[in-house]
Enzyme design. Structure first.
Site, PDB file in Angstrom:
ATOM      1  N   ALA A   3      13.271  45.501   0.690  1.00 36.93           N
ATOM      2  CA  ALA A   3      12.111  44.615   0.609  1.00 36.93           C
ATOM      3  C   ALA A   3      10.873  45.262   1.198  1.00 36.93           C
ATOM      4  O   ALA A   3      10.960  46.099   2.074  1.00 36.93           O
ATOM      5  CB  ALA A   3      12.411  43.322   1.353  1.00 36.93           C
ATOM      6  N   GLY A  10      17.988  45.446   1.660  1.00 42.24           N
ATOM      7  CA  GLY A  10      18.413  44.473   0.655  1.00 42.24           C
ATOM      8  C   GLY A  10      19.026  45.130  -0.561  1.00 42.24           C
ATOM      9  O   GLY A  10      19.899  44.552  -1.217  1.00 42.24           O
ATOM     10  N   GLU A  35      22.558  45.673   0.267  1.00 42.91           N
ATOM     11  CA  GLU A  35      23.240  44.368   0.301  1.00 42.91           C
ATOM     12  C   GLU A  35      23.555  43.882  -1.116  1.00 42.91           C
ATOM     13  O   GLU A  35      24.611  43.282  -1.345  1.00 42.91           O
ATOM     14  CB  GLU A  35      22.388  43.359   1.084  1.00 42.91           C
ATOM     15  CG  GLU A  35      22.414  43.656   2.582  1.00 42.91           C
ATOM     16  CD  GLU A  35      21.482  42.787   3.402  1.00 42.91           C
ATOM     17  OE1 GLU A  35      21.960  42.098   4.309  1.00 42.91           O
ATOM     18  OE2 GLU A  35      20.263  42.800   3.143  1.00 42.91           O
ATOM     19  N   GLU A  85      17.025  47.805   8.713  1.00 46.78           N
ATOM     20  CA  GLU A  85      16.259  46.663   9.249  1.00 46.78           C
ATOM     21  C   GLU A  85      16.041  46.731  10.757  1.00 46.78           C
ATOM     22  O   GLU A  85      15.016  46.283  11.269  1.00 46.78           O
ATOM     23  CB  GLU A  85      16.972  45.341   8.899  1.00 46.78           C
ATOM     24  CG  GLU A  85      16.884  44.940   7.450  1.00 46.78           C
ATOM     25  CD  GLU A  85      17.946  45.600   6.567  1.00 46.78           C
ATOM     26  OE1 GLU A  85      18.056  45.208   5.395  1.00 46.78           O
ATOM     27  OE2 GLU A  85      18.662  46.504   7.041  1.00 46.78           O
TER      28      GLU A  85
END
Length: 721
Positions: A56, A96, A99, A119
């Site tokens: 992101a 992300g 993920e 992150e």
């Protein structure tokens, strides 16, 4: 067989090469459509432009409604598909993006792909069930390592860990389709990570306890790594859905902690400093760098050795020069040892170090061999006469276009340039020790330095994988100029009743990697002593009858000079502010001799010893440093507060989760910084470093605008900008 291929132009844009999320509906619709279509037997998810997904855009985290948790339903939808979903990972799968791949039933990666959950580096944790799925796939130790460090791992390592099922050298998408064909009709339950138990460890509780202790020690007050451990612990103790709830709760805590904001500020500040500006309107957007095909380094002391190593690692051919054969041979051995160590670290990687080839690295005592280099970095010790002599010689020997750089930590660039016939080609390149490790490169322009020279130095920083920050010319530039009052206050606190270990502890608890006295012992007390002697502050050139604790009408502490006179230079002699197990030792222990010495010193000078609390130690050291930062901004030595913060995070061990000194000042509140400086200044009127700077006063008077607006309140722009 017909496969539904869902490229990232149909996946929510939040997870497409790091762009901001606009809608997740198209991705959901695509998956639902593929599931409902009987002609579709498998689904393959791939990226665009050779990247699976860089995660992101972190600007999206500034609003609680627009963070990684929004991705969870998509990852769940992928995993619950009744048809096999295969991820084709090319380039990077980060945050992300990884993920999403963990939601897929199978993962195929290109051999050059890299994966990670970074992150933690921006003060967060993986917010789309990554802390729950990854431990189930690769086990707790490996998952914790990835999640708490944020490191990127290569595809080969991902395969060993079981993170991917296959790596390929050729077309990843075709390989993913081949795998999808193979697995059609096979049961998907064993491939759904939410249904898998976390692989057991015989000592899981003890392992997690130890991991938390280790992470806390390394994090130095940074919250994200600690909460990452708590999230992974939840995966080991709770059913999947409960673990996900815990992950969301911890994510929310981090989002509102302030540390995430500081780390994200630091992330963007590092990118902002690439956009430099200089006198006469030249800037990053208009100046083009010269190519550096061959470089030279003069002086093979500690700094020179590290600079040579950095250049070799960047694949730039180097000529290394010393004054005589004895120093040359000593320097050569030290450089070769450094390069051997670096080569061992890189073993198995794509790059190898070619440093035994004389065409890549040449050692010499002959200045004439510098006639064809594109750039010279002088790295001799801090002596103006010596540096001017070298630069005079270089301007005669080097080709006209060669850039002449000085690795100085404080000396005047214009004075050095005055010894040459080409001042426009002279620039300061202040490396930080050890130069092959430290990321910061302070780039100092003089009055005549050309835009091309600045652009070339910035390009060199990039080639060396360093953070280049362009600043103006003054004594100490930015980093050391702000450090002087910080160290000065630390020494004054000792005079007044504190101890080195007490001051260091407060600043290390704040998050500094090393306190001012341990730092001084590591660098060597004799370095500052030599500089003070050259400035006439101590030593033979000091006028007879000068008061011991005053210079030029200002308070001065002779404590560091007195230690040097006793031969206490720090680690190198085994004694400094601390004592060490031997000369060259690393373990600092409080020294009873020093405590007695301080007591006698106070008696001699009639100083009443007092208890000094932690708050005063922290505020006097930090607020005097910040106050100097405001002076630097007001004089136009730096283009903005971000430059100061990037310098302190990357060169001086400032805790990144506190965003740099100027960002920290903005979070503490400028009125508080001003009030405290006024209080300490009244108590110590002979210390100019505690007198609040006029720019700080002005910002408080206009109600403390946001940090990004500070520079607009300067009444005049200095000619140095």
């Amino acid at each position: 067989m017909f496969h539904a291929q869902i490229p990232f132009d149909r996946i929510p844009h939040q997870f497409k090469s790091g762009l901001l999320c606009r809608s997740s509906q198209s991705e959901k619709d695509g998956l639902k459509k593929a599931d409902a279509d009987p002609s579709v037997k498998a689904v393959m998810i791939c990226g665009e432009n050779g990247k699976f997904s860089a995660g992101a855009d972190i600007r999206g985290f500034s609003s609680p409604k627009r963070h990684g948790v929004a991705l969870s339903p998509i990852v769940s939808l992928i995993e619950s598909s009744e048809k096999p979903v295969v991820a084709a990972i090319e380039g990077v799968a980060l945050g992300g993006g990884l993920e999403v791949a963990l939601g897929c039933h199978y993962r195929v990666a290109h051999a050059k792909a890299r994966m990670g959950l970074p992150e933690v580096t921006i003060g967060l944790l993986p917010g789309a069930e990554g802390t729950q799925r990854l431990p189930r796939l690769i086990g707790v130790p490996a998952a914790l390592d990835m999640i708490t460090t944020g490191k990127h791992i290569p595809a080969t390592e991902a395969l060993k860990l079981g993170l991917v099922d296959e790596i390929v050298e050729e077309n990843t998408i075709e390989a993913a389709i081949r795998l999808a064909n193979k697995v059609i009709g096979q049961p998907l339950e064993p491939r759904r990570l939410s249904l898998k138990p976390v692989p057991k460890l015989p000592n899981m509780e003890a392992f997690l306890r130890e991991a938390l202790v280790k992470v806390k020690r390394q994090a130095r007050g940074c919250l994200a790594p600690e909460l990452c451990v708590q999230a992974v612990r939840a995966a080991t103790e709770r059913p999947f859905a409960e673990g996900v709830r815990r992950e969301r709760e911890l994510f929310g805590l981090l989002l509102s902690s302030g540390q995430a904001q500081a780390l994200q500020y630091a992330f963007f500040a590092e990118r902002a400093v690439r956009r430099w500006a200089a006198p006469g309107g030249a800037s990053w957007s208009s100046a083009a760098p010269q190519p550096v095909r061959k470089a030279a380094v003069i002086g093979l002391g500690t700094m020179g050795r590290g600079i040579v190593t950095s250049l070799v690692k960047a694949n730039i051919p180097v000529v290394a020069l010393e004054q005589d054969l004895e120093y040359l041979n000593k320097g050569r051995k030290a450089v070769m040892l450094l390069l051997e160590r670096e080569a061992m670290k890189m073993e198995g990687g794509a790059q190898t170090l070619d440093f035994h080839n004389p065409a890549r690295l040449q050692f010499t005592v002959d200045f004439d061999l510098l006639c064809d280099v594109d750039l010279v970095i002088e790295a001799v010790f801090e002596n103006m006469a010596l540096k001017k002599e070298i630069f005079h010689k270089l301007s005669k020997i080097c080709k006209p276009g060669a850039l002449l750089c000085t690795n100085t930590s404080a000396l005047n660039i214009d004075e050095i340039a005055s010894a040459t016939n080409r001042p426009q080609q002279v620039i300061g390149t202040h490396f930080f020790s050890p130069a092959h490790v430290m990321r910061l490169l302070e780039i100092i322009y003089g009055r005549h330095t050309s835009p091309t020279a600045i652009a070339t130095a910035m390009q060199l920083a990039k080639a060396l994988k360093k953070v280049g920050v362009v600043v103006g010319n003054c004594f100490g530039f930015v980093g050391n100029r702000m450090m002087f009052p910080y160290v000065q206050q630390a020494v004054f606190l000792l005079e007044e009743g504190s101890r080195p270990e007490a001051v260091d502890q407060v600043l290390e608890d704040f998050g500094f990697k090393i306190g001012p006295f341990r730092m001084s012992d590591l660098a060597g007390l004799d370095v500052g002593w030599r500089s003070r002697k050259e400035q006439g502050l101590t030593g033979p050139s000091l006028a007879a009858g000068t008061p011991a604790r005053q210079r030029h009408g200002q308070r001065y502490s002779p404590l560091p000079d007195l230690l040097c006179e006793q031969g206490r230079f720090g680690q190198k002699t085994g004694k400094g502010w601390y004592q060490y197990e031997r000369a060259g030792g690393r373990t600092a222990t409080p020294d009873p001799w020093l405590h007695d010495f301080l007591s006698q010193y106070r008696d001699t000078h009639g100083i009443q010893s007092r208890f000094i609390d932690q708050e005063e130690i922290l505020e006097r050291c930090l607020f005097s440093l910040i106050n100097e930062g405001f002076a630097i901004l007001a004089e136009g030595i730096a283009s903005g507060p971000e430059h100061l913060d990037v310098i302190y995070i990357n060169g001086y061990g400032w805790p990144k989760h506190r965003g740099g000194p100027m960002f920290y000042a903005s979070t503490v509140g400028l009125p508080r910084v001003l009030a405290k400086l006024q209080k300490y200044s009244e108590a110590h009127p002979d210390v100019p470093g505690l007198r609040p700077n006029a720019f700080l006063k002005k910002l408080v008077a206009v109600r403390s605008p946001p940090l990004k607006e500070w520079m607009s309140y300067l009444s005049h722009q200095s000619p140095k900008l």
